[in-house]
Design a protein around this motif. Structure first.
Motif, short mmCIF file in Angstrom:
data_model
loop_
_atom_site.label_atom_id
_atom_site.label_comp_id
_atom_site.label_asym_id
_atom_site.label_seq_id
_atom_site.Cartn_x
_atom_site.Cartn_y
_atom_site.Cartn_z
N UNK A 91 0.88 -1.08 0.10
CA UNK A 91 0.01 -0.03 -0.17
C UNK A 91 0.87 1.24 0.20
N UNK A 92 1.89 1.13 0.84
CA UNK A 92 2.97 2.48 0.78
C UNK A 92 3.61 2.54 -0.56
N UNK A 93 3.99 1.65 -1.04
CA UNK A 93 4.80 1.65 -2.39
C UNK A 93 4.06 2.02 -3.65
N UNK A 94 2.73 1.72 -3.40
CA UNK A 94 1.82 2.27 -4.50
C UNK A 94 1.47 3.73 -4.49
N UNK A 95 1.90 4.29 -3.50
CA UNK A 95 1.51 5.47 -3.15
C UNK A 95 2.62 6.41 -2.56
N UNK A 96 3.71 6.58 -3.35
CA UNK A 96 4.80 7.55 -3.01
C UNK A 96 5.84 6.97 -1.78
N UNK A 97 5.48 5.78 -1.17
CA UNK A 97 5.92 5.31 0.03
C UNK A 97 5.54 6.23 1.08
N UNK A 98 4.58 6.82 1.23
CA UNK A 98 3.96 7.54 2.50
C UNK A 98 3.18 6.53 3.31
N UNK A 99 3.20 6.91 4.50
CA UNK A 99 2.83 6.10 5.65
C UNK A 99 1.64 6.72 6.15
N UNK A 100 0.84 7.78 5.64
CA UNK A 100 -0.07 8.28 6.51
C UNK A 100 -1.38 8.42 5.15
N UNK A 101 -2.63 8.26 5.65
CA UNK A 101 -3.66 8.45 4.78
C UNK A 101 -4.05 10.21 4.51
N UNK A 102 -4.61 10.31 3.34
CA UNK A 102 -4.88 11.93 3.25
C UNK A 102 -5.93 12.29 4.25
N UNK A 103 -5.95 13.50 4.57
CA UNK A 103 -6.78 14.11 5.52
C UNK A 103 -8.27 13.92 4.83
N UNK A 104 -8.43 14.26 3.72
CA UNK A 104 -9.69 14.01 3.14
C UNK A 104 -10.29 12.86 2.91
N UNK A 105 -9.57 11.98 2.88
CA UNK A 105 -10.05 10.59 2.72
C UNK A 105 -10.42 10.04 4.11
N UNK A 106 -9.87 10.37 5.27
CA UNK A 106 -10.20 9.79 6.61
C UNK A 106 -10.06 10.91 7.81
N UNK A 107 -10.89 11.78 7.58
CA UNK A 107 -11.08 13.08 8.57
C UNK A 107 -10.73 12.62 10.05
N UNK A 108 -11.45 11.62 10.41
CA UNK A 108 -11.67 11.29 11.75
C UNK A 108 -10.25 10.73 12.35
N UNK A 109 -9.39 10.39 11.43
CA UNK A 109 -8.08 9.93 11.75
C UNK A 109 -6.80 10.86 11.60
N UNK A 110 -7.35 12.00 11.24
CA UNK A 110 -6.10 13.02 10.62
C UNK A 110 -5.33 13.20 12.03
N UNK A 111 -3.89 13.17 11.77
CA UNK A 111 -3.01 13.69 13.15
C UNK A 111 -2.87 14.98 12.95
N UNK A 112 -2.07 15.63 13.76
CA UNK A 112 -1.82 16.80 14.21
C UNK A 112 -0.85 17.21 12.99
N UNK A 113 -0.82 18.34 12.33
CA UNK A 113 -0.06 18.56 11.12
C UNK A 113 -0.07 17.54 10.30
N UNK A 114 -1.29 17.08 9.57
CA UNK A 114 -1.35 16.01 8.91
C UNK A 114 -0.51 16.20 7.67
N UNK A 115 -0.21 17.39 7.04
CA UNK A 115 0.61 17.81 5.91
C UNK A 115 2.05 17.50 5.89
N UNK A 116 2.52 17.14 7.01
CA UNK A 116 3.96 16.55 7.06
C UNK A 116 4.21 15.45 6.64
N UNK A 117 5.21 15.07 5.90
CA UNK A 117 5.30 13.84 5.24
C UNK A 117 5.84 12.62 6.03
N UNK A 118 5.77 11.46 5.97
CA UNK A 118 6.19 10.40 6.70
C UNK A 118 6.54 9.32 5.72
#
Length: 386
Positions: A204-231
Motif C-alpha cells: 500500500x505504501x509503495x503504490x502511493x509514494x512510500x507515504x505512511x499516512x492517509x490523506x486528510x480528506x479521505x479519513x478526517x476522523x483519523x487525521x493527526x496533528x499537522x497532517x501535511x507533514x510527510x512520513x
C-alpha cells in the motif's frame, strides 16, 4: 467486426460514475476502499491484504519489488505469458528463466516448472492461461517444499477456482487485471493481494509514494496533528487506483455472475458447433474441481494453415488472435532455450471471439466461417475443387 475481446458496460456503470462526479472526490477514496473490500470477499481473503492499483502490470512490478528480487536471482516463468511479467522480472535485474507449457492447455505442468528451477531460483510466476487454472495446486505445493516464492498472474482468472479455492490465493502474491479487454473491466486497473500482512502494508505504501499516512480528506476522523507533514517509509511511486475506476469495478463485480454465465454459454455453443470438425482441435475439458473464467476460447489448427485461416476470418469481419507469443523468442530477454511444446502451441493456436456481448448468431457465424476457412486451406481442398 466481431471482436475477439469487448467490454460489457452500460447504464449502471454510468450511474455509478455520476455519483462519483457528484461527490467531488475522484481520487483514491471511499469507493476505492469499498471495491477492495468487495473484491476481497469475492476471492475469500481479508480486505487489508488487497490494494487496488492503476493496472495489473503495476501489480507485477510491485510483486517483484516486495519479494526483493534482483541481480543474482532466477525467476521461473512460462514462456506463454504476457510481456509485463517478463519485463517486471528483467527490470529488477533478476534473470527470467522460461519454462515450457502443455501444448493443449498452454499452462505449465509442475514438471515443467521443476525442470526450469536452478540453484539461483527464488520465485516462480504462474499465469492461468485463458482463465483455466492449470496445475496451480501442485505448483504451489512444490514451491512450498523448495522454499520458493509463488506469484500468481491471475489477470485471466478473475473467477477461476480449484476445489472451491480462488486462483490467486495459492501463492504468496497475486494480481488481477481489469483493463478494457478483461472479464471484469474498469478501463484500466488491477488488484494486488499479498499474503504476508507486513508486505501487504508495504504494498500500500509503495503504490502511493512510500507515504505512511492517509490523506486528510479521505479519513478526517483519523487525521493527526499537522497532517501535511510527510512520513516517507519507502521509496514508492503513484500506481494507485481511484474512485472513478473503482466505481466502475464495483458495478462490474456485481454483474460478474451474469457475465460469467454468458461466457460459459458461448463456450458450450462453440463446443457444440465445432465438435468433430476435421482439422480443428478444441480446448481440453477442465479437470474435476476446476472452474474457469473463460477469458479465452482457443482452437488449434495445423501450423501450415493457421495464419491463412486467421487472414480469411479477418477479411470476413471476424477478428482472431494468438496470446501470448513465446517470450523466450524475444531477443531482449536473452533466453537461450528450446521449448518445443510452447513453440508448437504458438504455431497452432488461434483465439476466437469470446465476450459477453456476443449473441448466438454471431457465435454461429464465427464457427461457420472457421469451418469454411479450414476446408479451404486444409489438405485435399484443391482436389475437391477439380
Amino acid at each position: 467486426m466481431i471482436n475477439v475481446f469487448q467490454p460489457t458496460v452500460g447504464a449502471a456503470e454510468l450511474d455509478a460514475l455520476s455519483e462519483v462526479f457528484a461527490s467531488g472526490w475522484l481520487g483514491r477514496g471511499p469507493r476505492t476502499a469499498a471495491f477492495e473490500a468487495a473484491f476481497a470477499a469475492h476471492i475469500g481473503v481479508e480486505p487489508a491484504h488487497m490494494t487496488f492499483l492503476s493496472s495489473g502490470t503495476a501489480g507485477l512490478f510491485l510483486a517483484i519489488e516486495l519479494l526483493g528480487l534482483g541481480p543474482g536471482d532466477d525467476v521461473v516463468l512460462p514462456s506463454v505469458s504476457f510481456v509485463a511479467a517478463a519485463n517486471a522480472i528483467t527490470a529488477s535485474g533478476a534473470r527470467t528463466v522460461f519454462c515450457d507449457v502443455d501444448p493443449r492447455t498452454l499452462n505449465p505442468s509442475c514438471d515443467d516448472v521443476e525442470r526450469a528451477v536452478t540453484g539461483r531460483t527464488r520465485a516462480v510466476v504462474i499465469l492461468h492461461y485463458g482463465g483455466y487454472p492449470g496445475d496451480i495446486a501442485a505448483v504451489a505445493d512444490f514451491c512450498r517444499q523448495r522454499g520458493l516464492m509463488l506469484i500468481e498472474d491471475a489477470a485471466c482468472a478473475v473467477a477461476s477456482t480449484v476445489s472451491g479455492r480462488a486462483c490467486g490465493t495459492f501463492g504468496d502474491i497475486a494480481m488481477w487485471s481489469f483493463d478494457a479487454m478483461k472479464v471484469l473491466v474498469t478501463g484500466d486497473g488491477g488488484m494486488l493481494w499479498v499474503r504476508d500482512p507486513e508486505l501487504a502494508a508495504r504494498a500500500g505504501r509503495l503504490s502511493y509514494h512510500g507515504l505512511a499516512q492517509d490523506s486528510g480528506l479521505r479519513s478526517a476522523a483519523r487525521v493527526p496533528h499537522r497532517w501535511w507533514e510527510l512520513k516517507v517509509r519507502d521509496f514508492g511511486r503513484r500506481v494507485v487506483g481511484n474512485d472513478v475506476t473503482a466505481a466502475i469495478g464495483a458495478v462490474q463485480l456485481s454483474r460478474l455472475p451474469d457475465l460469467l454465465r454468458r461466457r460459459a454459454e458461448i463456450v458450450r455453443l462453440y463446443d457444440e458447433l465445432l465438435a468433430d470438425t476435421p482439422g480443428v482441435r478444441l480446448p481440453p475439458p477442465l479437470p474435476d474441481g476446476h472452474t474457469s473464467s473463460y477469458y479465452f476460447y482457443w482452437v488449434q489448427l495445423d501450423a501450415t494453415v493457421r495464419d491463412a485461416v486467421a487472414a480469411d476470418l479477418l477479411q470476413r469481419g471476424i477478428y482472431t488472435t494468438f496470446r501470448y507469443p513465446p517470450l523466450h523468442k524475444v531477443p531482449v530477454y536473452g533466453a537461450r532455450v528450446v521449448l518445443p511444446e510452447t513453440e508448437q502451441a504458438a504455431e497452432e493456436t488461434l483465439l476466437l471471439p469470446l465476450h459477453a456481448g456476443l449473441d448466438d448468431d454471431e457465435v454461429r457465424t464465427v464457427a461457420g466461417e472457421l469451418r469454411a476457412a479450414v476446408r479451404r486451406h486444409g489438405a485435399g481442398y484443391e482436389e475437391e475443387q477439380r
